[in-house]
Design a protein around this motif. Structure first.
Motif, mmCIF file in Angstrom:
data_model
loop_
_atom_site.group_PDB
_atom_site.id
_atom_site.type_symbol
_atom_site.label_atom_id
_atom_site.label_comp_id
_atom_site.label_asym_id
_atom_site.label_seq_id
_atom_site.Cartn_x
_atom_site.Cartn_y
_atom_site.Cartn_z
ATOM 1 N N GLY A 165 3.052 16.341 27.992
ATOM 2 C CA GLY A 165 4.050 16.475 26.888
ATOM 3 C C GLY A 165 4.280 17.786 26.612
ATOM 4 N N SER A 166 5.220 18.295 25.689
ATOM 5 C CA SER A 166 5.111 19.672 25.133
ATOM 6 C C SER A 166 5.723 19.482 23.986
ATOM 7 C CB SER A 166 5.960 20.541 26.176
ATOM 8 O OG SER A 166 7.634 19.844 26.073
ATOM 9 N N ALA A 167 5.617 20.682 23.040
ATOM 10 C CA ALA A 167 5.718 20.984 21.847
ATOM 11 C C ALA A 167 7.433 21.071 21.855
ATOM 12 C CB ALA A 167 5.248 22.030 21.217
ATOM 13 N N ALA A 168 7.911 21.158 20.564
ATOM 14 C CA ALA A 168 9.372 21.300 20.352
ATOM 15 C C ALA A 168 9.863 22.630 20.676
ATOM 16 C CB ALA A 168 9.514 21.227 18.854
ATOM 17 N N GLN A 169 10.889 22.480 21.590
ATOM 18 C CA GLN A 169 11.506 23.897 22.302
ATOM 19 C C GLN A 169 12.999 23.788 22.262
ATOM 20 O OE1 GLN A 169 11.444 24.016 26.680
ATOM 21 N NE2 GLN A 169 10.165 21.919 26.360
ATOM 22 N N THR A 170 13.787 24.878 21.832
ATOM 23 C CA THR A 170 15.197 24.977 21.922
ATOM 24 C C THR A 170 15.783 24.464 22.989
ATOM 25 O OG1 THR A 170 14.880 26.763 20.175
ATOM 26 C CG2 THR A 170 17.182 26.554 21.177
ATOM 27 N N ILE A 171 16.758 23.702 22.757
ATOM 28 C CA ILE A 171 17.726 23.199 23.984
ATOM 29 C C ILE A 171 19.061 23.839 23.914
ATOM 30 C CG2 ILE A 171 18.548 21.174 22.726
ATOM 31 C CD1 ILE A 171 18.791 19.751 25.239
ATOM 32 N N GLU A 172 19.524 24.353 25.031
ATOM 33 C CA GLU A 172 20.780 24.982 25.105
ATOM 34 C C GLU A 172 21.673 24.881 26.482
ATOM 35 O OE1 GLU A 172 22.300 29.928 25.205
ATOM 36 O OE2 GLU A 172 20.075 29.542 24.708
ATOM 37 N N SER A 173 22.890 24.462 26.193
ATOM 38 C CA SER A 173 23.721 23.978 27.349
ATOM 39 C C SER A 173 23.641 25.021 28.364
ATOM 40 C CB SER A 173 25.071 23.823 26.696
ATOM 41 O OG SER A 173 26.093 23.263 27.771
ATOM 42 N N GLY A 174 23.436 24.797 29.471
ATOM 43 C CA GLY A 174 23.413 25.439 30.857
ATOM 44 C C GLY A 174 22.107 26.132 30.922
ATOM 45 N N THR A 175 21.312 25.873 30.163
ATOM 46 C CA THR A 175 19.798 26.770 30.474
ATOM 47 C C THR A 175 18.800 25.778 30.823
ATOM 48 O OG1 THR A 175 20.513 28.320 28.566
ATOM 49 C CG2 THR A 175 18.119 27.948 29.026
ATOM 50 N N ASP A 176 17.653 26.162 31.675
ATOM 51 C CA ASP A 176 16.998 25.103 32.362
ATOM 52 C C ASP A 176 15.742 25.003 31.270
ATOM 53 O OD1 ASP A 176 18.307 25.537 34.471
ATOM 54 O OD2 ASP A 176 16.718 26.629 35.446
ATOM 55 N N ILE A 177 15.469 23.785 31.350
ATOM 56 C CA ILE A 177 13.932 23.263 30.638
ATOM 57 C C ILE A 177 13.126 23.028 31.647
ATOM 58 C CG2 ILE A 177 13.141 21.553 29.141
ATOM 59 C CD1 ILE A 177 15.657 21.224 27.797
ATOM 60 N N ASN A 178 11.810 23.407 31.414
ATOM 61 C CA ASN A 178 10.649 23.345 32.364
ATOM 62 C C ASN A 178 10.013 21.817 31.728
ATOM 63 O OD1 ASN A 178 10.792 25.125 34.386
ATOM 64 N ND2 ASN A 178 10.304 26.566 32.616
ATOM 65 N N VAL A 179 9.867 20.827 32.548
ATOM 66 C CA VAL A 179 9.635 19.599 31.966
ATOM 67 C C VAL A 179 8.128 19.293 32.572
ATOM 68 C CG1 VAL A 179 9.992 17.179 31.516
ATOM 69 C CG2 VAL A 179 11.922 18.730 31.792
ATOM 70 N N GLY A 180 7.159 19.207 31.810
ATOM 71 C CA GLY A 180 5.795 18.885 32.100
ATOM 72 C C GLY A 180 5.202 20.300 33.154
ATOM 73 N N THR A 181 4.045 19.763 33.854
ATOM 74 C CA THR A 181 3.445 20.798 34.678
ATOM 75 C C THR A 181 3.465 20.843 36.113
ATOM 76 O OG1 THR A 181 1.461 19.554 34.595
ATOM 77 C CG2 THR A 181 1.686 20.797 32.518
ATOM 78 N N HIS A 182 4.319 19.546 36.576
ATOM 79 C CA HIS A 182 4.589 19.644 38.063
ATOM 80 C C HIS A 182 5.727 19.975 38.459
ATOM 81 C CE1 HIS A 182 0.709 17.368 38.661
ATOM 82 N NE2 HIS A 182 0.745 16.904 37.299
ATOM 83 N N GLY A 183 6.381 20.805 37.965
ATOM 84 C CA GLY A 183 7.710 21.356 38.647
ATOM 85 C C GLY A 183 9.058 20.949 38.482
ATOM 86 N N LEU A 184 9.147 19.862 37.751
ATOM 87 C CA LEU A 184 10.314 19.518 37.136
ATOM 88 C C LEU A 184 11.203 20.237 36.308
ATOM 89 C CD1 LEU A 184 12.765 17.373 37.103
ATOM 90 C CD2 LEU A 184 11.369 15.872 35.434
ATOM 91 N N VAL A 185 12.542 20.672 36.632
ATOM 92 C CA VAL A 185 13.216 21.392 35.995
ATOM 93 C C VAL A 185 14.687 20.694 35.477
ATOM 94 C CG1 VAL A 185 14.659 23.610 35.720
ATOM 95 C CG2 VAL A 185 12.280 23.518 37.061
ATOM 96 N N LEU A 186 14.986 20.699 34.477
ATOM 97 C CA LEU A 186 16.296 19.816 33.990
ATOM 98 C C LEU A 186 17.271 20.846 33.396
ATOM 99 C CD1 LEU A 186 14.992 16.484 32.332
ATOM 100 C CD2 LEU A 186 15.787 16.927 34.662
#
Length: 412
Positions: A165-186
């Motif tokens: 899990g991770s704390a709150a972070q800003t979400i921006e259209s077209g910008t990557d989000i690192n999800v977890g610690t195993h390399g998933l990028v959305l």
């Protein structure tokens, strides 16, 4: 006089190259089963004539349809986590003949992203797993915890896997989000404002073999069943199945296959090279409904395929085969009852909530079967008693999220 024994039986299965043309099975095609049953469904044609007697006239037998039933363990073969089709367990052939397509996944991949319930403002997600290094299934929930437009809204990520899990972070259209610690990028794309409570679910999957439902291009199998020295061959078989997974026991699958009838023959039974992997007891299942950890004694699932005959005057027995024409998968769980504040089962039922579902049978590499569904719904909820503990009997329906994605079996 021969004395045939009920405990002497062999079942073999092989996927057909051409529908209805019996495959030649060998010692590597044996399926370890219990309670194998072969039946014939004859069309008895009565000859109801009037005459000077009230005696019955002899009948004739028309179309004959064959059916085989048996039960297997729900387990792997110790190799399936490679993701290579050549390492598929024998049970995968049975799933394929029940309307599932098998896909090889030789590295990490993503199941989802799925909306949790209805979203007024839809977000398009693109996933990147080129750097993923997970060796187990990881489920992530992404929830809007601060409403707003792109660059203002914030999301929080939670997971049933510790440390993901991770704390709150800003979400921006077209910008990557690192999800977890195993390399998933959305990467999300959206316009307008996101609403607080808006939620998505995504599964980061390891290498393995996935089985997804399909609606055409079904694969059939040839089944061979020896009842001691009597051999029954049933080509052109399609089937359906029911799963029972009870805590502390091993999970089982009851299969029912319908196919083309052939006359039995006497033949000495073969000695198959059965898979030697032992089943796991149902434990550490990581069962979650809508992300909630429900304490469940038993999970059941019924594929509920409708298999119909295809009559044809130009074919032997008056039919050209059978086909899966529809399915209506359903299941059930019996969770311990809980306070509404902890999990509002009743509201989920009343609002027809669509809830992500997951559980696994086994937890060792090569002997794990995951069951993942993006949006189950409760169909009923009644109180019950389990040794003095208040529980629910909860019915589950498995509707599709988009198409052919209502459930997935993943062998890893």
């Amino acid at each position: 006089m021969s004395v045939l024994l009920t405990r002497r039986a062999v079942v073999q299965a092989k996927v057909e190259s051409v529908y209805g043309q019996a495959e030649t099975v060998g010692v590597d095609d044996g399926v370890l089963v219990s309670e194998p049953t072969y039946t014939i469904e004859p069309n008895v044609l009565e000859r109801d004539f009037v005459r000077d007697s009230i005696s019955q006239s002899p009948h004739i037998i028309g179309r004959k349809l064959a059916q085989m039933e048996f039960t297997t363990e729900l387990r792997g073969n110790g190799k399936q986590h490679s993701g290579n089709a050549a390492d598929a367990p024998i049970i995968s052939r049975l799933f394929r003949a029940c309307g599932y397509k098998m896909t090889s996944e030789t590295g990490p991949w993503v199941k989802g992203v799925f909306d949790v319930d209805d979203h007024a403002n839809r977000v398009t997600w693109v996933s990147d797993v080129t750097q993923a290094d997970n060796t187990d299934v990881i489920c992530y929930f992404i929830e809007v915890t601060t409403a707003g437009e792109s660059g203002v809204a914030e999301v929080t990520i939670t997971s049933d896997t510790q440390g993901e899990g991770s704390a709150a972070q800003t979400i921006e259209s077209g910008t990557d989000i690192n999800v977890g610690t195993h390399g998933l990028v959305l990467t999300p794309t959206f316009t307008g404002e996101l609403v607080q409570g808006q939620k998505w679910v995504v599964w980061l999957m390891p290498a393995g073999l996935r089985l997804d439902p399909i609606s055409d291009n079904f694969e059939s199998i040839t089944l061979v069943m020896y009842k001691d020295g009597v051999k029954h061959v049933m080509p052109g078989a399609f089937g359906t199945f029911e799963i029972t997974a009870t805590a502390g026991e091993f999970a089982s699958v009851s299969w029912t296959f319908t196919g083309i009838w052939q006359a039995p023959v006497d033949e000495q039974m073969p000695t198959p090279n059965y898979e030697r992997t032992l089943p796991s007891q149902v434990e550490l299942a990581r069962l979650r409904v809508g992300g909630f950890y429900a304490i469940v004694e038993e999970f059941t699932f019924d594929q509920a395929n409708d298999i119909q005959i295809r009559p044809d005057v130009s074919s032997k027995e008056g039919y050209i085969g059978t086909r899966i024409v529809s399915r209506a998968p359903e299941g059930g769980i019996n969770p311990e009852a809980d306070l509404v504040a902890n999990n509002d089962f009743w509201s989920h039922l009343a609002n027809a909530s669509r809830m992500p579902f997951q559980m696994r049978v086994g937890h060792q590499p090569g002997n794990t079967v995951w069951i993942v569904a993006p949006g189950v719904q409760y169909t009923g909820l009644t109180y019950a008693d389990r040794n003095g503990i208040l529980t629910y009997d909860a019915g589950l329906k498995f509707p599709a999220y988009n198409s052919n994605d209502e459930i997935m079996f993943f062998l890893c």
